[in-house]
Design an enzyme around this catalytic site. Structure first.
Site, PDB file in Angstrom:
ATOM      1  N   GLU A 114       0.833  -1.206   0.000  1.00 24.83           N
ATOM      2  CA  GLU A 114       0.000   0.000   0.000  1.00 24.83           C
ATOM      3  C   GLU A 114       0.866   1.254   0.000  1.00 24.83           C
ATOM      4  OE1 GLU A 114      -2.747   2.533   3.043  1.00 24.83           O
ATOM      5  OE2 GLU A 114      -3.111   0.363   3.038  1.00 24.83           O
ATOM      6  N   SER A 166      -0.709  -6.740   7.809  1.00 25.33           N
ATOM      7  CA  SER A 166      -0.363  -5.534   8.568  1.00 25.33           C
ATOM      8  C   SER A 166      -1.438  -5.176   9.583  1.00 25.33           C
ATOM      9  CB  SER A 166      -0.139  -4.370   7.603  1.00 25.33           C
ATOM     10  OG  SER A 166       0.084  -3.172   8.315  1.00 25.33           O
TER      11      SER A 166
END
Length: 641
Positions: A125, A222
């Site tokens: 990301e 994450s």
């Protein structure tokens, strides 16, 4: 024991959208390729692949005719350009919260502002966010790293600040407070998604009420790891990917257990974990009581680690007795070692005690199939996983090669190394690595998909060698090098992390048509530096030795006036060329062939004839030699001999 499930556990909007899109396309019979694992959940990724989806590391790896799915993490702008270049159809499942950050990044670029990103620099990301600006970017993982950037920040005219959507909320608040106090020019955008805020807050509240917390989700997810960190601040917390990882002993004695899950965890896995926990406490049996009962009965089940003693050994298997079990245990040779040449009698002997994993049970026949390699893989998996996170260099043995690359055994774990990551050059034969002990780094560790790179370690080692080479190189210096590749114009030789070109004219004093007449790839040869260009990182090498120069030998060994016998190597209209020594031919002019008039050289001589000649003149500068057959004849026209 009371089980409390978090209301926000499970798929977030972005992940749910990407997963549904992919399943719908597969159901339509479409060929689908996802850029990287669609979500950080090995079970979902495996199910998608079983239904036909292909997981590709980049656009170059996408097969022709496949439709590309951009996952919720988003991708850099350059990926869209590559998709356009290949004219591929694609479906953009980028999370709206992530897409919003992309727009902020582009605005920062347009306004010439520094983009400051709170997050993990290695996370896809964050890499996608950074890839939407060509301006200055700084990524920081926590307040400490941000504080170190302050001198740089104070020099900026404009700063845009964003956060990875799954960044830890408490850490973000601390960073914001620091920036507002120390860097008033910073424009701060709250980009942590709503689902992350809600999940972390609920995990915070729930962990303060419970004796234990179970966080369900990928070990490399994450947002899952952020939830685990939040929960662990207040109580004992554990992360499991599936119900199989749940150990009853860990929950023994807990009166209240909280359960939450990461944004990439499907509801089916959450239900499996909850059902597993519920089954364990049926009939009001405590976990402690259940554990004791299990130990007493010594049940053997698939996946359980057991201790066993070798009873007998045969070429194909060994029979073991499993502690506490009445079943016969069998360990096939393939489950004892990955080495196809291994012999069972060399691996174990009667009486050896082994740690094994149960692969399969057969209550009807009273036989259990066990595995040593799987036990070693489980034991080594922790080290491999940590190495993937930390970038630690691992060692292993290359077991096999296939079309895609090689497989390396690292502490019992099969690590796939793509051919592009196996060697430093595309033209190198990567299959020659089989059987070698190598160093590598783990670049991806997601469920069963474990990928490594050998050439990243090699590149680091070569970098140090290159620096040493350029610091000490000088014309005439000799090196032992390895021939790495051949071209029509020369050979490239590795002389210590640097590939130098040895031109074809520098390989031999003889006239050769191709470098392969002198050297081959893999040869270790001694070369010397003829010239070098540090600015363009180019080195010219010499291989042929001056003492082997045939012109020097000619001058020293064959003075003018010497007579000798030599073969004719070519015929021309004006004479014949005779081979004096390898690399040197001399001309017998048509007028020097005979005392009689010669109208056509081919009437008198042919290639291969051995003739008696006299060296009459040598022009060393122009590399020309004159010979005479006539001078060897006596006055009567007969051979002096």
């Amino acid at each position: 024991m009371e089980i409390i499930r978090a209301k926000t556990a499970g798929f977030c909007f972005g992940v749910d959208r990407a997963v549904k899109l992919t399943y719908d396309l597969l159901a339509q019979g479409r060929k689908v390729a996802t850029l990287g694992p669609l979500i950080h959940n090995a079970q979902v990724v495996a199910d998608l692949e079983a239904k036909g989806a292909v997981t590709c590391p980049d656009i170059d790896a996408v097969p022709d005719g496949y439709e590309v799915i951009i996952r919720s993490h988003g991708v850099p702008r350059s990926v869209y350009d590559k998709i356009s270049t290949r004219s591929l159809a694609y479906h953009d499942a980028t999370c709206p919260f992530v897409a919003k950050i992309h727009k902020i990044a582009m605005e920062a670029d347009k306004n010439g502002a520094l983009l400051l990103v709170a997050g993990d620099a290695d996370h896809p990301e964050v890499q996608g966010i950074v890839g939407h600006t060509s301006g200055s970017v700084q990524v920081f993982a926590n307040l400490e790293e941000l504080q170190k950037l302050l001198p740089t920040l104070l020099q900026q005219e404009s700063i845009y600040v964003v956060a990875q959507t799954t960044f830890r909320v408490e850490s973000w608040e601390n960073c914001k407070a620091f920036l507002k106090k120390e860097c008033t020019k910073a424009r701060i955008f709250d980009t942590i998604c709503n689902a992350t805020w809600a999940r972390q807050q609920e995990a915070e509240d729930l962990s303060q009420k419970c004796d234990h917390m179970v966080v369900i989700g990928g070990h490399h997810s994450s947002n899952t790891q952020k939830l685990l960190q939040v929960a662990a601040r207040h109580t004992k917390a554990i992360n499991v990917e599936t119900a199989d990882e749940l150990d009853p002993a860990w929950l023994a004695g807990a009166a209240r257990v909280g359960v939450t899950a990461g944004a990439s965890t499907p509801s089916s896995i959450i239900e499996e974990v909850l059902n597993s926990m519920s089954e364990e406490i049926r009939d009001d049996m405590s976990f402690e009581e259940m554990l004791k009962a299990t130990e007493a009965n010594a049940n053997v089940y698939t996946g359980k680690i057991v201790k066993a003693k070798v009873i007998s050994v045969s070429p194909t298997e060994c029979i073991v007795g499993v502690d506490g079990s009445k079943h016969t245990g069998i360990v096939p040779l393939r489950e004892m070692s990955h080495d196809p040449n291994a012999k069972m009698e060399d691996l174990v002997k009667e009486g050896d005690e082994l740690d094994l994993v149960v692969v399969k049970t057969n209550d009807q026949e009273g036989v259990d199939t066990l595995s040593r390699v799987r036990f070693e893989a489980q034991k080594g998996m922790k080290d491999v996983s940590e190495a993937a996170e930390n970038g630690t260099v691992m060692e292993g043995d290359v077991m096999e090669a296939n079309k895609g690359g090689v497989v390396v055994n690292v502490k019992g774990v099969r690590v796939f190394v793509p051919r592009s990551q196996a060697t430093m050059r595309r033209d190198e034969d990567y299959t020659k690595l089989v059987g070698q002990h190598v160093q590598l780094v783990i670049t991806e560790c997601a469920g069963r998909k474990i990928v490594g790179s050998i050439n990243k370690v090699t590149a680091e080692a070569n970098k140090a060698k290159r620096e040493e080479f350029w610091a000490n190189v000088e014309v005439g210096k000799q090196y032992k090098g390895v021939v790495k590749s051949l071209t029509s114009y020369g050979a490239f030789v590795d002389v210590g992390g640097v590939d130098g070109l040895c031109h074809i004219s520098e390989l031999s004093w003889n006239n050769i048509k191709h470098p392969s007449e002198v050297v081959k790839v893999g040869d270790e040869i001694e070369v010397y530096v003829k010239s070098y260009d540090p600015e363009n990182q180019k080195v010219s090498l010499g291989y042929k030795k001056e003492e082997d120069n045939p012109w020097v030998k000619l001058e020293n060994e064959v003075p003018v006036g010497t007579e000798f016998t030599a073969p004719v190597v070519s015929i021309t209209k004006f004479g014949a060329f005779v081979r004096i020594m390898p690399g040197i031919d001399g001309l017998v002019h048509i007028s020097e062939i005979s005392n009689e008039r010669v109208n056509k050289v081919s009437d008198v001589l042919k290639v291969g004839d051995e003739v008696r000649v006299k060296l009459t003149a040598v022009d060393f500068d122009r590399k020309r030699i004159s010979l005479s057959m006539k001078a060897c004849l006596d006055e009567n026209g007969e051979d002096a001999e």
